[in-house]
Design an enzyme around this catalytic site. Structure first.
Site, PDB file in Angstrom:
ATOM      1  N   LYS A   1       0.838  -1.207   0.000  1.00 12.51           N
ATOM      2  CA  LYS A   1       0.000   0.000   0.000  1.00 12.51           C
ATOM      3  C   LYS A   1       0.873   1.256   0.000  1.00 12.51           C
ATOM      4  CE  LYS A   1      -2.203  -1.030   3.898  1.00 12.51           C
ATOM      5  NZ  LYS A   1      -1.652  -2.352   4.262  1.00 12.51           N
TER       6      LYS A   1
ATOM      7  N   ARG B   1      -9.071   1.341   9.517  1.00 14.41           N
ATOM      8  CA  ARG B   1      -8.686  -0.041   9.806  1.00 14.41           C
ATOM      9  C   ARG B   1      -9.757  -0.772  10.607  1.00 14.41           C
ATOM     10  NH1 ARG B   1      -2.866   0.524   9.280  1.00 14.41           N
ATOM     11  NH2 ARG B   1      -1.774  -1.428   9.509  1.00 14.41           N
TER      12      ARG B   1
ATOM     13  N   ARG C   1      12.102  -8.836   3.306  1.00 18.77           N
ATOM     14  CA  ARG C   1      12.327  -7.529   3.951  1.00 18.77           C
ATOM     15  C   ARG C   1      13.254  -7.673   5.148  1.00 18.77           C
ATOM     16  NH1 ARG C   1       6.953  -6.385   3.538  1.00 18.77           N
ATOM     17  NH2 ARG C   1       6.455  -6.563   5.733  1.00 18.77           N
TER      18      ARG C   1
ATOM     19  N   ARG D   1      11.641  -2.920  10.990  1.00 18.93           N
ATOM     20  CA  ARG D   1      10.614  -2.317  11.850  1.00 18.93           C
ATOM     21  C   ARG D   1      10.364  -3.218  13.055  1.00 18.93           C
ATOM     22  NH1 ARG D   1       5.494  -0.657   8.119  1.00 18.93           N
ATOM     23  NH2 ARG D   1       4.440  -1.538   9.911  1.00 18.93           N
TER      24      ARG D   1
ATOM     25  N   ARG E   1      -0.526  -9.203  13.060  1.00 18.25           N
ATOM     26  CA  ARG E   1      -1.047  -8.101  12.238  1.00 18.25           C
ATOM     27  C   ARG E   1      -2.004  -8.644  11.173  1.00 18.25           C
ATOM     28  NH1 ARG E   1       4.412  -5.670  10.346  1.00 18.25           N
ATOM     29  NH2 ARG E   1       3.150  -4.410   8.943  1.00 18.25           N
TER      30      ARG E   1
HETATM   31  P1  AMP Z   1       1.232   0.236   9.042  1.00 19.80           P
HETATM   32  O1  AMP Z   1       2.497   1.004   8.873  1.00 19.80           O
HETATM   33  O2  AMP Z   1       0.074   0.815   8.303  1.00 19.80           O
HETATM   34  O3  AMP Z   1       1.427  -1.243   8.753  1.00 19.80           O
HETATM   35  O4  AMP Z   1       0.830   0.327  10.579  1.00 19.80           O
HETATM   36  C1  AMP Z   1       1.685  -0.173  11.585  1.00 19.80           C
HETATM   37  C2  AMP Z   1       0.972  -0.214  12.923  1.00 19.80           C
HETATM   38  O5  AMP Z   1       0.540   1.088  13.304  1.00 19.80           O
HETATM   39  C3  AMP Z   1      -0.269  -1.078  12.989  1.00 19.80           C
HETATM   40  O6  AMP Z   1       0.035  -2.452  13.223  1.00 19.80           O
HETATM   41  C4  AMP Z   1      -1.004  -0.447  14.186  1.00 19.80           C
HETATM   42  O7  AMP Z   1      -0.391  -0.817  15.421  1.00 19.80           O
HETATM   43  C5  AMP Z   1      -0.720   1.031  13.968  1.00 19.80           C
HETATM   44  N1  AMP Z   1      -1.721   1.663  13.087  1.00 19.80           N
HETATM   45  C6  AMP Z   1      -1.508   2.211  11.842  1.00 19.80           C
HETATM   46  N2  AMP Z   1      -2.635   2.709  11.334  1.00 19.80           N
HETATM   47  C7  AMP Z   1      -3.614   2.477  12.249  1.00 19.80           C
HETATM   48  C8  AMP Z   1      -5.004   2.727  12.297  1.00 19.80           C
HETATM   49  N3  AMP Z   1      -5.655   3.327  11.278  1.00 19.80           N
HETATM   50  N4  AMP Z   1      -5.691   2.334  13.398  1.00 19.80           N
HETATM   51  C9  AMP Z   1      -5.063   1.750  14.443  1.00 19.80           C
HETATM   52  N5  AMP Z   1      -3.755   1.449  14.466  1.00 19.80           N
HETATM   53  C10 AMP Z   1      -3.021   1.823  13.378  1.00 19.80           C
END
Ligand code: AMP
Length: 195
Positions: free
Chosen positions: A15, A90, A129, A138, A149
């Protein structure tokens, strides 16, 4: 032209890669809630400290916090030409919160682009990765946390798909190809939505 998009898909689907590309090509702003939270944690803010344990476990940060974060961000000048939501909404509560906030701001959503990628491919990509990034990986990109996740995605994020299907906004993209192939699919969609 002002396009408002959501990119939806499981963790590791690509994404962010696609959102960054669209940001440059179409002068849209990528709004990645994951990047925003990583910035808060890196800066050691109160918000960053409060969500770190959830983040590290692959759990979601609270809905109200995320909705407020996006609402404030959309109001900024750099979103005037449009934005791409990457990693938000989400949960169903976030999707409803987004509808309400956009109605209040008199803005529309143009499309919700769902990236379809098989789980086995996501795990293979994660392993690549981890191998590539060495110590810079990360904190939530370990096999164990990644599996959580994925579960969180299935349990809490997939239920928002019908929300957008009902609104006739959902467009599927085959996310299994290489970056160039997936990018072409995105371009086809964007071209349809250019006003
Ligand atoms: P991402 O970089 O989008 O994969 O997000 C990494 C982490 O950030 C997720 O596993 C959540 O812990 C937190 N996170 C990111 N976006 C959201 C969201 N919209 N709602 C809740 N937690 C989020």
């Amino acid at each position: 032209m002002s396009i408002h998009l959501i990119i939806l898909g499981p963790p590791g689907a690509g994404k962010g890669t696609q959102a960054k590309r669209l940001e440059e090509k179409y002068s849209l702003k990528q709004l990645s809630t994951g990047d925003m939270l990583r910035a808060e944690m890196a800066a050691g803010t109160e918000t960053g400290n409060a969500i770190k344990a959830l983040y590290d476990a692959g759990e979601l940060a609270p809905d109200a916090l995320m909705i407020k974060m996006i609402s404030d961000r959309i109001d900024q000048d750099d979103c005037k030409n449009g934005f791409i939501l990457d990693g938000f909404p989400r949960t169903v509560a976030q999707a409803v919160g987004l509808d309400e906030m956009l109605a209040h701001k008199k803005k529309d959503l143009d499309a919700v682009i769902k990236m379809d990628v098989d789980e086995a491919v996501l795990i293979e990509r994660l392993k690549a990765r981890i191998a590539e990034s060495g110590e810079n990986v990360r904190s939530d990109d370990t096999i164990e946390v990644f599996e959580n996740r994925l579960n969180v995605y299935k349990e809490q994020t997939e239920p928002i798909i019908p929300h957008y299907q009902q609104k006739n906004m959902l467009v599927h993209v085959d996310g299994m190809g290489n970056i160039a192939e997936v990018s072409e699919e995105f371009d086809r969609i964007l071209q349809k939505h250019q006003k």
